[in-house]
Design an enzyme around this catalytic site. Structure first.
Site, PDB file in Angstrom:
ATOM      1  N   GLU A 108      -6.573   4.812   7.735  1.00 41.66           N
ATOM      2  CA  GLU A 108      -6.496   6.113   7.649  1.00 41.66           C
ATOM      3  C   GLU A 108      -7.833   6.765   6.896  1.00 41.66           C
ATOM      4  OE1 GLU A 108      -2.616   5.602   5.578  1.00 41.66           O
ATOM      5  OE2 GLU A 108      -1.709   5.011   7.475  1.00 41.66           O
ATOM      6  N   GLU A 163      -4.871  -4.891  10.575  1.00 43.25           N
ATOM      7  CA  GLU A 163      -3.713  -3.602  10.953  1.00 43.25           C
ATOM      8  C   GLU A 163      -4.237  -2.859  12.184  1.00 43.25           C
ATOM      9  OE1 GLU A 163      -1.945  -2.594   6.854  1.00 43.25           O
ATOM     10  OE2 GLU A 163      -3.878  -1.383   7.280  1.00 43.25           O
ATOM     11  N   GLY A 201       3.261  -0.932   4.117  1.00 42.29           N
ATOM     12  CA  GLY A 201       3.139   0.536   3.857  1.00 42.29           C
ATOM     13  C   GLY A 201       4.488   0.842   3.601  1.00 42.29           C
ATOM     14  N   GLY A 202       4.946   1.707   4.326  1.00 39.19           N
ATOM     15  CA  GLY A 202       6.440   2.326   4.273  1.00 39.19           C
ATOM     16  C   GLY A 202       7.344   1.389   3.267  1.00 39.19           C
ATOM     17  N   ASN A 256       0.912  -1.163  -0.102  1.00 40.99           N
ATOM     18  CA  ASN A 256       0.080  -0.174  -0.038  1.00 40.99           C
ATOM     19  C   ASN A 256       0.777   1.190   0.161  1.00 40.99           C
ATOM     20  OD1 ASN A 256      -1.770   2.209   0.462  1.00 40.99           O
ATOM     21  ND2 ASN A 256      -2.321   1.448   2.634  1.00 40.99           N
ATOM     22  N   TRP A 257       0.982   1.568  -1.152  1.00 37.99           N
ATOM     23  CA  TRP A 257       1.893   3.173  -1.154  1.00 37.99           C
ATOM     24  C   TRP A 257       1.211   4.301  -0.575  1.00 37.99           C
ATOM     25  CZ3 TRP A 257       3.595   3.080  -7.039  1.00 37.99           C
ATOM     26  CH2 TRP A 257       4.011   1.932  -7.486  1.00 37.99           C
ATOM     27  N   LYS A 258      -0.031   4.250  -0.181  1.00 35.46           N
ATOM     28  CA  LYS A 258      -0.563   5.397   0.466  1.00 35.46           C
ATOM     29  C   LYS A 258      -0.293   6.719  -0.576  1.00 35.46           C
ATOM     30  CE  LYS A 258       0.103   3.258   4.820  1.00 35.46           C
ATOM     31  NZ  LYS A 258       0.147   3.414   6.271  1.00 35.46           N
ATOM     32  N   SER A 269       3.775  -1.884  10.221  1.00 37.70           N
ATOM     33  CA  SER A 269       5.397  -2.079  10.529  1.00 37.70           C
ATOM     34  C   SER A 269       5.977  -3.187   9.924  1.00 37.70           C
ATOM     35  CB  SER A 269       5.737  -1.661  11.798  1.00 37.70           C
ATOM     36  OG  SER A 269       5.283  -0.379  12.166  1.00 37.70           O
ATOM     37  N   HIS A 304      -9.341   1.336   5.089  1.00 39.49           N
ATOM     38  CA  HIS A 304      -8.078   1.432   5.607  1.00 39.49           C
ATOM     39  C   HIS A 304      -8.382   2.409   6.717  1.00 39.49           C
ATOM     40  CE1 HIS A 304      -4.017   2.652   6.674  1.00 39.49           C
ATOM     41  NE2 HIS A 304      -3.652   1.408   5.863  1.00 39.49           N
ATOM     42  N   GLY A 308       2.795   2.570  10.811  1.00 43.60           N
ATOM     43  CA  GLY A 308       3.833   3.505  10.711  1.00 43.60           C
ATOM     44  C   GLY A 308       4.624   3.843  12.025  1.00 43.60           C
TER      45      GLY A 308
HETATM   46  P1  13P Z   1       3.229   0.561   7.530  1.00 41.87           P
HETATM   47  O1  13P Z   1       3.956  -0.572   6.872  1.00 41.87           O
HETATM   48  O2  13P Z   1       4.164   1.976   7.089  1.00 41.87           O
HETATM   49  O3  13P Z   1       3.236   0.521   8.948  1.00 41.87           O
HETATM   50  O4  13P Z   1       1.894   0.739   7.154  1.00 41.87           O
HETATM   51  C1  13P Z   1       0.986  -0.274   7.390  1.00 41.87           C
HETATM   52  C2  13P Z   1      -0.239   0.125   6.506  1.00 41.87           C
HETATM   53  O5  13P Z   1      -0.986   0.937   6.901  1.00 41.87           O
HETATM   54  C3  13P Z   1      -0.520  -0.708   5.282  1.00 41.87           C
HETATM   55  O6  13P Z   1      -1.884  -0.591   4.760  1.00 41.87           O
END
Ligand code: 13P
Length: 264
Positions: free
Chosen positions: A107, A175, A242-243, A13-15, A221, A105, A181
């Site tokens: 967010e 999640e 994510g990251g 997930n590149w956000k 993470s 998600h 994050g």
């Molecule tokens: P991180 O891997 O950056 O913690 O993000 C997880 C996430 O929200 C994937 O959807």
């Protein structure tokens, strides 16, 4: 190595990162890196979830180079078409050959007030357009303290399951919001415990076949240094990253968790 009952899914997930040119560069690098590492997609599926504006470019690249990389969007409208300014229909995502779409998600739940009912409507919209929804569920740090880890994700999942049928194909992503994050993932035991409870929830609502078939991912993470431990859980079928998915080497290393030496 743990034998997995379901084909693993490692989803990036590149956000809100990378424009369409940067997206092409990352997917090209990811493809080369996976090839260099002799990645085998027989037991693990890799998919990327770029921003909307990148989807067409990434789709074209995947099709032109016949890449074994799945494509997903990060959200969709609950509506199919019409007067919904700024929304993106599942029909359009389907036309771009998307396989998946994230729904709910944390967010989006936090920034856009998406309720479980909105998430259900979006899951139904995805299914109408032959997209596999990846339903994100998870507890905040406050929920964890007040009601434990599983209560909130179970309730979020139950609302959606009750509005779809046992034959509908979905992916669930557990999640924990506190792990996203933060650099601190859930422990492998915590992840397995909640994923196992989520599978029981599917079993209770839709029966054994749906419970055994549905993939449940862990997210929060995830890195190449912790994925092997997380994947040892019998009920953890992959990761929503994510990251770490923005770095081709690191994401490719996560996809190759089967090759990692698993030490706790
Ligand atoms: P991180 O891997 O950056 O913690 O993000 C997880 C996430 O929200 C994937 O959807």
């Amino acid at each position: 190595m743990v034998e997995h009952a379901r084909k693993a899914l490692i989803a990036g997930n590149w956000k809100m990162n990378l424009d369409h040119l940067q997206a092409i560069a990352l997917v090209q690098k990811l493809a080369w890196t996976l090839k260099d590492r002799n990645f085998q997609s027989t037991t693990v599926e890799v998919a990327v979830f770029p921003p909307f504006t990148d989807l067409r470019s990434v789709q074209t690249l995947i099709a032109a180079d016949k890449l074994d990389i799945g494509l997903g969007a990060q959200d969709l409208s609950r509506h199919d078409s019409g007067a919904h300014t700024g929304e993106v229909s599942g029909a359009f995502l389907s036309a771009l050959a998307c396989d998946y779409v994230l729904v709910g998600h944390s967010e989006r739940r936090a920034d856009h007030g998406e309720t479980d009912e909105v998430c259900l409507a979006k899951v139904q919209a995805a299914l109408r357009h032959k997209l596999t929804p990846v339903l994100c569920v998870g507890e905040t740090a406050e929920d964890l303290e007040k009601v434990g880890a599983a209560a909130v994700p179970v309730s979020q999942l139950t609302t959606v399951l009750e509005g779809i049928s046992a034959d509908d194909e979905i992916v669930v992503a557990y999640e924990p919001v506190w792990a996203i994050g933060s650099g601190t993932p859930a422990t492998a035991e915590q992840a397995e415990e909640v994923c196992s409870t989520l599978r029981d929830t599917i079993r209770n609502v839709h029966g054994d076949e749906a419970a055994e078939r549905t993939r449940i991912l862990y997210g929060g993470s995830v890195k190449s240094s912790n994925i092997a431990g997380l994947m040892r859980g019998a009920n953890v079928d992959g990761a929503l990253v994510g990251g770490a998915s923005l770095d081709a080497e690191e994401f490719a290393a996560i996809a190759q968790f089967e090759k990692h030496v698993t030490v706790d």
